[in-house]
Design a protein around this motif. Sequence first.
Motif, PDB file in Angstrom:
ATOM      1  N   CYS A 278      82.213  57.558 -40.750  1.00  0.00           N
ATOM      2  CA  CYS A 278      83.324  56.990 -41.509  1.00  0.00           C
ATOM      3  C   CYS A 278      84.578  57.764 -41.137  1.00  0.00           C
ATOM      4  O   CYS A 278      84.628  58.983 -41.304  1.00  0.00           O
ATOM      5  CB  CYS A 278      83.054  57.096 -43.006  1.00  0.00           C
ATOM      6  N   VAL A 279      85.571  57.074 -40.625  1.00  0.00           N
ATOM      7  CA  VAL A 279      86.836  57.694 -40.259  1.00  0.00           C
ATOM      8  C   VAL A 279      87.891  57.334 -41.289  1.00  0.00           C
ATOM      9  O   VAL A 279      88.088  56.153 -41.596  1.00  0.00           O
ATOM     10  CB  VAL A 279      87.292  57.243 -38.856  1.00  0.00           C
ATOM     11  N   VAL A 280      88.567  58.357 -41.802  1.00  0.00           N
ATOM     12  CA  VAL A 280      89.599  58.175 -42.823  1.00  0.00           C
ATOM     13  C   VAL A 280      90.969  58.335 -42.164  1.00  0.00           C
ATOM     14  O   VAL A 280      91.216  59.323 -41.467  1.00  0.00           O
ATOM     15  CB  VAL A 280      89.446  59.214 -43.950  1.00  0.00           C
ATOM     16  N   SER A 281      91.853  57.379 -42.368  1.00  0.00           N
ATOM     17  CA  SER A 281      93.200  57.464 -41.815  1.00  0.00           C
ATOM     18  C   SER A 281      94.228  57.143 -42.898  1.00  0.00           C
ATOM     19  O   SER A 281      93.881  56.655 -43.981  1.00  0.00           O
ATOM     20  CB  SER A 281      93.355  56.493 -40.644  1.00  0.00           C
ATOM     21  N   GLY A 282      95.484  57.446 -42.588  1.00  0.00           N
ATOM     22  CA  GLY A 282      96.544  57.151 -43.539  1.00  0.00           C
ATOM     23  C   GLY A 282      96.858  58.292 -44.485  1.00  0.00           C
ATOM     24  O   GLY A 282      97.650  58.136 -45.412  1.00  0.00           O
ATOM     25  N   THR A 283      96.220  59.437 -44.246  1.00  0.00           N
ATOM     26  CA  THR A 283      96.488  60.587 -45.097  1.00  0.00           C
ATOM     27  C   THR A 283      96.323  61.864 -44.292  1.00  0.00           C
ATOM     28  O   THR A 283      95.512  61.919 -43.376  1.00  0.00           O
ATOM     29  CB  THR A 283      95.541  60.626 -46.301  1.00  0.00           C
ATOM     30  N   ASN A 284      97.118  62.866 -44.637  1.00  0.00           N
ATOM     31  CA  ASN A 284      96.967  64.180 -44.030  1.00  0.00           C
ATOM     32  C   ASN A 284      96.203  65.121 -44.947  1.00  0.00           C
ATOM     33  O   ASN A 284      96.009  66.291 -44.613  1.00  0.00           O
ATOM     34  CB  ASN A 284      98.346  64.780 -43.715  1.00  0.00           C
ATOM     35  N   CYS A 285      95.802  64.603 -46.093  1.00  0.00           N
ATOM     36  CA  CYS A 285      95.091  65.432 -47.056  1.00  0.00           C
ATOM     37  C   CYS A 285      93.654  65.657 -46.596  1.00  0.00           C
ATOM     38  O   CYS A 285      93.055  64.809 -45.937  1.00  0.00           O
ATOM     39  CB  CYS A 285      95.083  64.764 -48.428  1.00  0.00           C
ATOM     40  N   LYS A 286      93.128  66.787 -46.993  1.00  0.00           N
ATOM     41  CA  LYS A 286      91.723  67.077 -46.719  1.00  0.00           C
ATOM     42  C   LYS A 286      90.856  66.085 -47.490  1.00  0.00           C
ATOM     43  O   LYS A 286      91.165  65.726 -48.626  1.00  0.00           O
ATOM     44  CB  LYS A 286      91.405  68.503 -47.166  1.00  0.00           C
ATOM     45  N   ILE A 287      89.795  65.629 -46.834  1.00  0.00           N
ATOM     46  CA  ILE A 287      88.874  64.717 -47.509  1.00  0.00           C
ATOM     47  C   ILE A 287      88.288  65.414 -48.729  1.00  0.00           C
ATOM     48  O   ILE A 287      87.761  66.517 -48.631  1.00  0.00           O
ATOM     49  CB  ILE A 287      87.732  64.294 -46.578  1.00  0.00           C
ATOM     50  N   THR A 288      88.385  64.779 -49.863  1.00  0.00           N
ATOM     51  CA  THR A 288      87.797  65.337 -51.081  1.00  0.00           C
ATOM     52  C   THR A 288      86.691  64.412 -51.569  1.00  0.00           C
ATOM     53  O   THR A 288      86.804  63.196 -51.486  1.00  0.00           O
ATOM     54  CB  THR A 288      88.847  65.503 -52.184  1.00  0.00           C
ATOM     55  N   THR A 289      85.662  65.016 -52.082  1.00  0.00           N
ATOM     56  CA  THR A 289      84.485  64.315 -52.614  1.00  0.00           C
ATOM     57  C   THR A 289      84.084  63.117 -51.756  1.00  0.00           C
ATOM     58  O   THR A 289      84.038  61.975 -52.231  1.00  0.00           O
ATOM     59  CB  THR A 289      84.708  63.859 -54.067  1.00  0.00           C
ATOM     60  N   PRO A 290      83.799  63.340 -50.476  1.00  0.00           N
ATOM     61  CA  PRO A 290      83.324  62.231 -49.653  1.00  0.00           C
ATOM     62  C   PRO A 290      81.974  61.750 -50.157  1.00  0.00           C
ATOM     63  O   PRO A 290      81.156  62.551 -50.633  1.00  0.00           O
ATOM     64  CB  PRO A 290      83.216  62.836 -48.261  1.00  0.00           C
ATOM     65  N   ALA A 291      81.757  60.474 -50.058  1.00  0.00           N
ATOM     66  CA  ALA A 291      80.522  59.910 -50.579  1.00  0.00           C
ATOM     67  C   ALA A 291      80.110  58.688 -49.774  1.00  0.00           C
ATOM     68  O   ALA A 291      80.949  58.012 -49.163  1.00  0.00           O
ATOM     69  CB  ALA A 291      80.695  59.527 -52.052  1.00  0.00           C
ATOM     70  N   TRP A 292      78.822  58.450 -49.778  1.00  0.00           N
ATOM     71  CA  TRP A 292      78.249  57.231 -49.209  1.00  0.00           C
ATOM     72  C   TRP A 292      77.540  56.465 -50.312  1.00  0.00           C
ATOM     73  O   TRP A 292      76.787  57.059 -51.094  1.00  0.00           O
ATOM     74  CB  TRP A 292      77.261  57.547 -48.102  1.00  0.00           C
TER      75      TRP A 292
END
Length: 114
Positions: free
Chosen positions: A22-36
């Motif tokens: 899963c690639v997250v874009s649109g933010t420079n923030c650190k991924i928090t509470t990633p979940a599936w």
Amino acid sequence: QVYLVESGGGHVQSGGSLRLRCVVSGTNCKITTPAWYRQTPGNERELVANISSGGSSNYADSVKGRFTISRANARNTMFLQMDNLASEDTGGYSCSVFLLRAFWGRGTHVPVSS
């Protein structure tokens, strides 16, 4: 706007493995509470695995010992390694992160044949 895009799904035989990304874009923030999450036929969407704010990984009982969640923050990417897949794991898998509110990907389908 934050976008999440899943990949890596596809047909697999029972006992096989897949690695979802899963690639997250649109933010420079650190991924928090990633979940599936996943939704299997005839059932509600359920949490499969997440990483808490404290860094610990949590799993649904049905996948413990078979699935592993991980992340690569430098690339704003999260993974779900799925081993020893069973037909009961068939479903749509979606990733999610929380950045002031929850954001979701569209999901990737994982059909497991016995």
